[in-house]
Write an enzyme that holds these catalytic residues in place. Structure first.
Site, PDB file in Angstrom:
ATOM      1  N   PHE A  17      67.394   0.117  26.993  1.00 21.53           N
ATOM      2  CA  PHE A  17      68.521   0.673  26.248  1.00 21.53           C
ATOM      3  C   PHE A  17      69.693  -0.288  26.275  1.00 21.53           C
ATOM      4  O   PHE A  17      70.144  -0.726  27.328  1.00 21.53           O
ATOM      5  CB  PHE A  17      68.956   2.017  26.845  1.00 21.53           C
ATOM      6  CG  PHE A  17      70.145   2.631  26.156  1.00 21.53           C
ATOM      7  CD1 PHE A  17      70.044   3.098  24.858  1.00 21.53           C
ATOM      8  CD2 PHE A  17      71.366   2.726  26.804  1.00 21.53           C
ATOM      9  CE1 PHE A  17      71.137   3.665  24.210  1.00 21.53           C
ATOM     10  CE2 PHE A  17      72.468   3.299  26.174  1.00 21.53           C
ATOM     11  CZ  PHE A  17      72.357   3.756  24.874  1.00 21.53           C
ATOM     12  N   TYR A  19      73.713  -0.970  24.927  1.00 19.24           N
ATOM     13  CA  TYR A  19      74.921  -0.281  24.483  1.00 19.24           C
ATOM     14  C   TYR A  19      76.086  -1.251  24.283  1.00 19.24           C
ATOM     15  O   TYR A  19      77.183  -0.851  23.918  1.00 19.24           O
ATOM     16  CB  TYR A  19      75.317   0.800  25.501  1.00 19.24           C
ATOM     17  CG  TYR A  19      75.550   0.243  26.896  1.00 19.24           C
ATOM     18  CD1 TYR A  19      76.814  -0.151  27.305  1.00 19.24           C
ATOM     19  CD2 TYR A  19      74.499   0.086  27.780  1.00 19.24           C
ATOM     20  CE1 TYR A  19      77.023  -0.687  28.562  1.00 19.24           C
ATOM     21  CE2 TYR A  19      74.687  -0.432  29.040  1.00 19.24           C
ATOM     22  CZ  TYR A  19      75.960  -0.821  29.432  1.00 19.24           C
ATOM     23  OH  TYR A  19      76.159  -1.356  30.678  1.00 19.24           O
ATOM     24  N   GLY A  20      75.835  -2.533  24.525  1.00 21.99           N
ATOM     25  CA  GLY A  20      76.841  -3.584  24.330  1.00 21.99           C
ATOM     26  C   GLY A  20      76.278  -4.642  23.403  1.00 21.99           C
ATOM     27  O   GLY A  20      75.818  -4.344  22.306  1.00 21.99           O
ATOM     28  N   SER A  21      76.247  -5.887  23.869  1.00 14.26           N
ATOM     29  CA  SER A  21      75.760  -6.979  23.009  1.00 14.26           C
ATOM     30  C   SER A  21      74.284  -6.848  22.653  1.00 14.26           C
ATOM     31  O   SER A  21      73.844  -7.396  21.637  1.00 14.26           O
ATOM     32  CB  SER A  21      76.014  -8.334  23.679  1.00 14.26           C
ATOM     33  OG  SER A  21      75.340  -8.413  24.919  1.00 14.26           O
ATOM     34  N   GLU A  96      71.703 -10.500  32.186  1.00  8.31           N
ATOM     35  CA  GLU A  96      72.474  -9.319  32.597  1.00  8.31           C
ATOM     36  C   GLU A  96      72.741  -9.246  34.102  1.00  8.31           C
ATOM     37  O   GLU A  96      73.812  -8.813  34.505  1.00  8.31           O
ATOM     38  CB  GLU A  96      71.744  -8.046  32.153  1.00  8.31           C
ATOM     39  CG  GLU A  96      71.465  -7.972  30.666  1.00  8.31           C
ATOM     40  CD  GLU A  96      72.716  -7.869  29.815  1.00  8.31           C
ATOM     41  OE1 GLU A  96      73.740  -7.369  30.312  1.00  8.31           O
ATOM     42  OE2 GLU A  96      72.677  -8.290  28.651  1.00  8.31           O
TER      43      GLU A  96
END
Length: 196
Positions: A17, A19-21, A96
């Site tokens: 999942f 939700y940013g880049s 990440e």
């Protein structure tokens, strides 16, 4: 499935999942993607970035997830299968975890649309224990920081604007006040700097 089992390569299929880049720049091979949401978290520009969108002197601001029982966060889940599982995890560990300081958790992802079953997905979250965690600030303060920071991947403003564009085009029914107030503040700064 536990995050450690996924990271150990014991999964033949995996949902990740973003939700940013990741919503516009996954940069790993995947079988399919699906817009949807997770519950119990809100997206916040509370994490610092001294590699991708900033540096040690001027860290940029990127999003993380903050636990909130009443909140939900929209994004994109990517399904990776077969050999792509191990390859995508290797890539994301560097992107990440090593460079971003995020930890992994599993969450329940709900695809948009009726009659679509939820799936367990891996998500990357920066916690308060991370040295780069910046915490809350006003939209104006965050907007200024984003407007002036740049890292090895590009300008912090690009990160903000692409995320806002994703939300408007893929989730037009969702009002992300935090995101859009920071976007407005950052664009005000840019307008001021261009006029000066």
């Amino acid at each position: 499935m536990k995050p450690q089992d996924i990271v150990a390569g014991k999964a033949s299929s995996l949902w990740i999942f973003g939700y940013g880049s990741l919503v516009w720049k996954p940069d790993f091979a995947y079988r399919r993607s699906q817009v949807g949401y997770i519950q119990g978290y809100k997206r916040r520009f509370w994490h610092g970035d001294n590699f991708h969108r900033g540096n040690d002197e001027l860290p940029g601001r990127v999003v993380t997830l903050i636990e909130d029982d009443d909140a939900s966060t929209w994004g994109v889940a990517f399904e990776v299968t077969g050999a792509e599982v191990e390859e995508s995890l290797k890539y994301l560990t560097v992107r990440e975890t090593v460079r971003g300081g995020y930890v992994t958790k599993t969450v329940e992802f709900f695809p948009e649309g009726e009659k679509q079953p939820s799936v367990q997905a891996l998500v990357y979250i920066a916690t308060q224990e991370n040295a780069l965690y910046l915490g809350p600030a006003s939209p104006e303060v965050i907007g200024v920081q984003i407007a002036v920071c740049r890292g090895k991947t590009g300008h912090n403003l690009e990160y903000l604007l692409r995320l806002a564009e994703f939300m408007r085009s893929s989730c037009p029914h969702v009002e992300d006040h935090h995101l859009f107030s920071i976007e407005a503040a950052a664009l005000n700064v840019v307008s001021y700097l261009l006029a000066a």
